[in-house]
Design a protein around this motif. Structure first.
Motif, short mmCIF file in Angstrom:
data_model
loop_
_atom_site.label_atom_id
_atom_site.label_comp_id
_atom_site.label_asym_id
_atom_site.label_seq_id
_atom_site.Cartn_x
_atom_site.Cartn_y
_atom_site.Cartn_z
N ALA A 16 0.81 -1.22 0.00
CA ALA A 16 0.00 0.00 0.00
C ALA A 16 0.85 1.27 0.00
CB ALA A 16 -0.93 0.01 1.21
N GLY A 17 2.10 1.17 0.39
CA GLY A 17 2.96 2.36 0.46
C GLY A 17 3.33 2.85 -0.92
N ALA A 18 2.64 3.87 -1.39
CA ALA A 18 2.88 4.38 -2.74
C ALA A 18 4.07 5.32 -2.81
CB ALA A 18 1.63 5.10 -3.24
N GLY A 19 4.24 6.17 -1.81
CA GLY A 19 5.33 7.13 -1.81
C GLY A 19 6.49 6.66 -0.98
N PRO A 20 7.44 7.53 -0.70
CA PRO A 20 8.61 7.13 0.08
C PRO A 20 8.24 6.71 1.50
CG PRO A 20 8.70 9.48 -0.49
CD PRO A 20 7.53 8.89 -1.19
N ARG A 21 7.19 7.29 2.06
CA ARG A 21 6.76 6.88 3.40
C ARG A 21 5.50 6.03 3.36
NH1 ARG A 21 8.50 8.76 8.13
NH2 ARG A 21 6.42 8.65 9.04
N GLY A 22 4.68 6.20 2.34
CA GLY A 22 3.46 5.43 2.26
C GLY A 22 2.49 5.84 3.36
N PRO A 23 1.47 5.02 3.58
CA PRO A 23 0.53 5.34 4.65
C PRO A 23 1.18 5.08 6.00
CG PRO A 23 0.02 3.20 3.70
CD PRO A 23 1.15 3.79 2.88
N GLY A 24 0.75 5.77 7.00
CA GLY A 24 1.27 5.53 8.33
C GLY A 24 2.54 6.31 8.63
N TYR A 25 3.32 5.79 9.55
CA TYR A 25 4.45 6.54 10.10
C TYR A 25 5.81 5.91 9.84
CZ TYR A 25 0.86 9.29 12.23
OH TYR A 25 -0.21 10.11 12.41
N LEU A 26 5.85 4.67 9.41
CA LEU A 26 7.12 4.01 9.12
C LEU A 26 7.41 4.04 7.63
CD1 LEU A 26 6.72 0.83 11.36
CD2 LEU A 26 7.89 2.96 11.93
N SER A 27 8.67 4.15 7.28
CA SER A 27 9.05 4.14 5.86
C SER A 27 8.87 2.73 5.29
CB SER A 27 10.52 4.56 5.72
OG SER A 27 11.36 3.58 6.29
N GLN A 28 8.85 2.63 3.97
CA GLN A 28 8.72 1.32 3.34
C GLN A 28 9.87 0.39 3.72
OE1 GLN A 28 7.99 1.60 -0.93
NE2 GLN A 28 6.18 0.36 -0.63
N PRO A 29 11.13 0.86 3.74
CA PRO A 29 12.20 -0.05 4.16
C PRO A 29 12.03 -0.57 5.59
CG PRO A 29 13.13 1.81 2.98
CD PRO A 29 11.67 2.12 3.19
N VAL A 30 11.54 0.26 6.49
CA VAL A 30 11.32 -0.19 7.87
C VAL A 30 10.17 -1.18 7.91
CG1 VAL A 30 10.64 0.55 10.18
CG2 VAL A 30 12.32 1.86 8.90
N ARG A 31 9.11 -0.91 7.16
CA ARG A 31 7.99 -1.85 7.09
C ARG A 31 8.46 -3.19 6.51
NH1 ARG A 31 2.82 0.81 7.13
NH2 ARG A 31 3.18 3.03 7.41
N ALA A 32 9.31 -3.12 5.50
CA ALA A 32 9.83 -4.34 4.87
C ALA A 32 10.65 -5.15 5.87
CB ALA A 32 10.66 -3.99 3.64
N TYR A 33 11.45 -4.47 6.67
CA TYR A 33 12.26 -5.15 7.68
C TYR A 33 11.36 -5.82 8.73
CZ TYR A 33 16.25 -6.11 10.70
OH TYR A 33 17.21 -6.73 11.44
N ALA A 34 10.32 -5.12 9.14
CA ALA A 34 9.38 -5.71 10.10
C ALA A 34 8.68 -6.92 9.48
CB ALA A 34 8.37 -4.67 10.55
N LEU A 35 8.31 -6.81 8.21
CA LEU A 35 7.69 -7.95 7.52
C LEU A 35 8.66 -9.10 7.39
CD1 LEU A 35 5.35 -9.31 6.06
CD2 LEU A 35 6.04 -8.07 3.97
N ALA A 36 9.91 -8.82 7.06
CA ALA A 36 10.94 -9.87 6.96
C ALA A 36 11.08 -10.58 8.30
CB ALA A 36 12.27 -9.27 6.52
N THR A 37 11.07 -9.82 9.38
CA THR A 37 11.16 -10.41 10.72
C THR A 37 9.94 -11.30 10.99
OG1 THR A 37 12.43 -8.51 11.50
CG2 THR A 37 11.35 -9.87 13.18
N PHE A 38 8.76 -10.80 10.66
CA PHE A 38 7.53 -11.57 10.83
C PHE A 38 7.60 -12.88 10.05
CE2 PHE A 38 3.28 -12.72 9.30
CZ PHE A 38 2.56 -12.79 10.49
N LEU A 39 8.00 -12.80 8.77
CA LEU A 39 8.07 -14.00 7.94
C LEU A 39 9.02 -15.03 8.52
CD1 LEU A 39 8.14 -12.33 4.40
CD2 LEU A 39 6.22 -13.58 5.44
#
Length: 110
Positions: free
Chosen positions: A42-65
């Motif tokens: 869903a993150g269209a721009g550099p920050r996307g929706p919410g407060y975390l950047s896409q790279p930080v969200r990706a890292y959290a998702l990688a951790t979850f996976l």
């Protein structure tokens, strides 16, 4: 994100970072609840929706996976180029820090 606010509301003061970090913690709760793939895409721009950047969200998702033992290959059909690149990099970074996963996997997940 908004549902995570509802879930975390009783814990704002006692959560790590307290009120000052509530929005960031809310974004992490979205990923922890299993919506990380949708959230990352869903993150269209550099920050996307919410407060975390896409790279930080990706890292959290990688951790979850990794913690859940989910093969990251299942995400490929659902991610466009940029989010996929962020997740690929995050997985490499996550895998380089296996010691953290051992600590996280031993935490009480109640």
């Amino acid at each position: 994100h908004e549902l995570s606010h509802y879930i975390l509301a009783p814990h704002v003061e006692t959560a790590p970072g307290g009120e000052a970090e509530h929005e960031e913690l809310t974004d992490l709760a979205v990923i922890y609840a299993g919506f990380g793939l949708i959230d990352l895409e869903a993150g269209a721009g550099p920050r996307g929706p919410g407060y975390l950047s896409q790279p930080v969200r990706a890292y959290a998702l990688a951790t979850f996976l990794r913690l859940k033992g989910i093969d990251p290959a299942v995400t490929a059909p659902f991610l466009s180029r940029r989010p996929k690149a962020h997740l690929d990099r995050a997985l490499r970074l996550r895998d380089a820090r296996q010691d953290e996963l051992v600590l996280l996997s031993g935490m009480d997940n109640r």
